[in-house]
Enzyme design. Sequence first.
Site, mmCIF file in Angstrom:
data_model
loop_
_atom_site.group_PDB
_atom_site.id
_atom_site.type_symbol
_atom_site.label_atom_id
_atom_site.label_comp_id
_atom_site.label_asym_id
_atom_site.label_seq_id
_atom_site.Cartn_x
_atom_site.Cartn_y
_atom_site.Cartn_z
ATOM 1 N N SER A 5 3.298 -4.233 -2.533
ATOM 2 C CA SER A 5 4.596 -4.793 -2.140
ATOM 3 C C SER A 5 4.486 -6.294 -1.930
ATOM 4 O O SER A 5 3.458 -6.786 -1.455
ATOM 5 C CB SER A 5 5.064 -4.136 -0.835
ATOM 6 O OG SER A 5 6.118 -4.884 -0.260
ATOM 7 N N LYS A 33 -0.416 -1.842 3.027
ATOM 8 C CA LYS A 33 -0.442 -2.299 1.621
ATOM 9 C C LYS A 33 -1.509 -3.381 1.442
ATOM 10 O O LYS A 33 -2.298 -3.367 0.496
ATOM 11 C CB LYS A 33 0.928 -2.854 1.203
ATOM 12 C CG LYS A 33 2.025 -1.816 1.086
ATOM 13 C CD LYS A 33 1.724 -0.754 0.027
ATOM 14 C CE LYS A 33 2.883 0.197 -0.173
ATOM 15 N NZ LYS A 33 2.567 1.298 -1.108
ATOM 16 N N TYR A 39 3.471 -0.995 8.027
ATOM 17 C CA TYR A 39 3.658 -0.578 6.619
ATOM 18 C C TYR A 39 3.078 -1.648 5.697
ATOM 19 O O TYR A 39 2.244 -1.365 4.838
ATOM 20 C CB TYR A 39 5.143 -0.346 6.303
ATOM 21 C CG TYR A 39 5.424 -0.492 4.836
ATOM 22 C CD1 TYR A 39 5.955 -1.684 4.341
ATOM 23 C CD2 TYR A 39 5.117 0.523 3.952
ATOM 24 C CE1 TYR A 39 6.175 -1.842 2.982
ATOM 25 C CE2 TYR A 39 5.333 0.370 2.592
ATOM 26 C CZ TYR A 39 5.858 -0.820 2.119
ATOM 27 O OH TYR A 39 6.059 -0.980 0.772
HETATM 28 C C1 WQD Z 1 17.632 -7.154 2.136
HETATM 29 C C2 WQD Z 1 18.635 -8.180 2.670
HETATM 30 C C3 WQD Z 1 18.730 -8.246 5.064
HETATM 31 C C4 WQD Z 1 20.369 -4.188 5.486
HETATM 32 C C5 WQD Z 1 12.415 -4.403 2.537
HETATM 33 C C6 WQD Z 1 11.052 -4.171 3.078
HETATM 34 C C7 WQD Z 1 10.010 -4.588 2.076
HETATM 35 C C8 WQD Z 1 10.280 -3.939 0.743
HETATM 36 C C9 WQD Z 1 11.686 -4.150 0.274
HETATM 37 C C10 WQD Z 1 8.814 -2.086 0.372
HETATM 38 C C11 WQD Z 1 18.101 -8.953 3.875
HETATM 39 C C12 WQD Z 1 20.063 -7.767 4.481
HETATM 40 C C13 WQD Z 1 19.861 -5.369 4.965
HETATM 41 C C14 WQD Z 1 21.624 -4.208 6.148
HETATM 42 C C15 WQD Z 1 21.807 -6.564 5.706
HETATM 43 N N1 WQD Z 1 10.004 -2.552 0.809
HETATM 44 N N2 WQD Z 1 20.574 -6.531 5.073
HETATM 45 N N3 WQD Z 1 22.297 -5.408 6.236
HETATM 46 O O1 WQD Z 1 13.980 -6.532 4.266
HETATM 47 O O2 WQD Z 1 14.119 -7.696 1.989
HETATM 48 O O3 WQD Z 1 12.613 -5.754 2.300
HETATM 49 O O4 WQD Z 1 12.573 -3.698 1.324
HETATM 50 O O5 WQD Z 1 7.897 -2.683 -0.082
HETATM 51 O O6 WQD Z 1 8.752 -4.188 2.559
HETATM 52 O O7 WQD Z 1 10.912 -4.986 4.221
HETATM 53 O O8 WQD Z 1 15.065 -5.395 2.268
HETATM 54 O O9 WQD Z 1 17.179 -4.213 1.928
HETATM 55 O O10 WQD Z 1 16.217 -4.329 4.278
HETATM 56 O O11 WQD Z 1 17.187 -6.364 3.249
HETATM 57 O O12 WQD Z 1 22.447 -7.642 5.816
HETATM 58 O O13 WQD Z 1 22.144 -3.160 6.658
HETATM 59 O O14 WQD Z 1 19.792 -7.496 3.118
HETATM 60 O O15 WQD Z 1 18.951 -9.136 6.160
HETATM 61 O O16 WQD Z 1 18.593 -10.287 3.799
HETATM 62 P P1 WQD Z 1 13.973 -6.448 2.780
HETATM 63 P P2 WQD Z 1 16.437 -4.981 2.960
#
Ligand code: WQD
Length: 331
Positions: free
Chosen positions: A124, A153, A149
């Site tokens: 990741s 990785k 998590y």
């Molecule tokens: C994306 C954007 C949030 C939810 C995660 C894991 C990472 C990887 C990919 C495995 C951000 C915003 C989110 C919500 C929002 N997984 N958001 N409201 O945090 O980039 O990465 O997934 O490897 O390890 O951390 O993904 O989809 O949670 O957030 O505004 O209800 O959407 O702030 O900017 P993230 P995400």
Amino acid sequence: MRVLVTGGLGFIGSHTVVELLEENNEVIIVDNLYNSKIEVLEKLERISGKSIKFYQYDLLDKEKLDSIFAENNIDSVIHFAGYKAVGESVREPLMYYTNNLISTLNLLEVMKKYDVRKIVFSSSATVYGEQETPKYVETMKRGETASPYGTTKAMIEKMLEDLYASDNSWNITILRYFNPVGAHQSGLIGEEPNGIPNNLMPYVMKVAAGKLEQLSIFGNDYPTPDGTGVRDYIHVVDLAKGHVKALQNSPDGLNVYNLGSGKGVSVLELVTTFEKVNELKVNYKIVDRRPGDLPEYYADPTKALKEIDWKTEKTLEDICKDTWNYQKNNI
Ligand code: WQD
């Protein structure tokens, strides 16, 4: 090639199985169904028109894992199996370290015993940590990971590096995903996280389907074009194809590749594209930032194009259309 896919009924694993079969590989799946459903197996056979050998085993059971290698002449492994919920890993670190690390150690030891030395590992972009700024490139050192998590990785990447340093006969490819989203165009397989989704796209999908009331957008005061968080969303089919390319084209030795589009997309941009493409409204409100979030996170994908002849082909519109198509077929 006869490929063992661990976690092959999961979101990314199942899409990779489709692409492996498309390229006339023989696929064997091992999955403990902790974060996947047995119904996916029949859907994979329906999509591919091929039968797939399946073992409902836990990789923590080394004897059961050994029997898979004893019964099948496996050429290579794609290793997806592992817990992957960031928030859950913070609440249950021991569960994550035990499961993700011990299962990988079992797998590598059994592979060594049966002289299977070709592995593609599902890593990741989170291993880059928070010290660097985009575009993230493979030559950057791994940073301080933000969750247990992410730490598993990073630790598994280190295990693989040490293994390769001890024995250069291994062929190891580490793939660092950015933000996997989307679904197969058939609408038969897609992302079904357990419980309330943490990630943006599945949450948007559930709000659009009326299963959740409202999307909270975590902050619009970031130093980004529209103030909301920017990420590198990659269609799961593009991601799956990246694994097949890695299996086919990875040079000898140990290689690391970013699997991302190289394009940053903001939360608001994703939401408005989802609304436009699917002709619907997504109910949302702006709330405070989520602790630990970074303003921007996206890939430099040039190494994968140069060395394994892979780049993303799907657009943000494809992602939004395929995600909604999956939800409509599975409401
Ligand atoms: C994306 C954007 C949030 C939810 C995660 C894991 C990472 C990887 C990919 C495995 C951000 C915003 C989110 C919500 C929002 N997984 N958001 N409201 O945090 O980039 O990465 O997934 O490897 O390890 O951390 O993904 O989809 O949670 O957030 O505004 O209800 O959407 O702030 O900017 P993230 P995400």
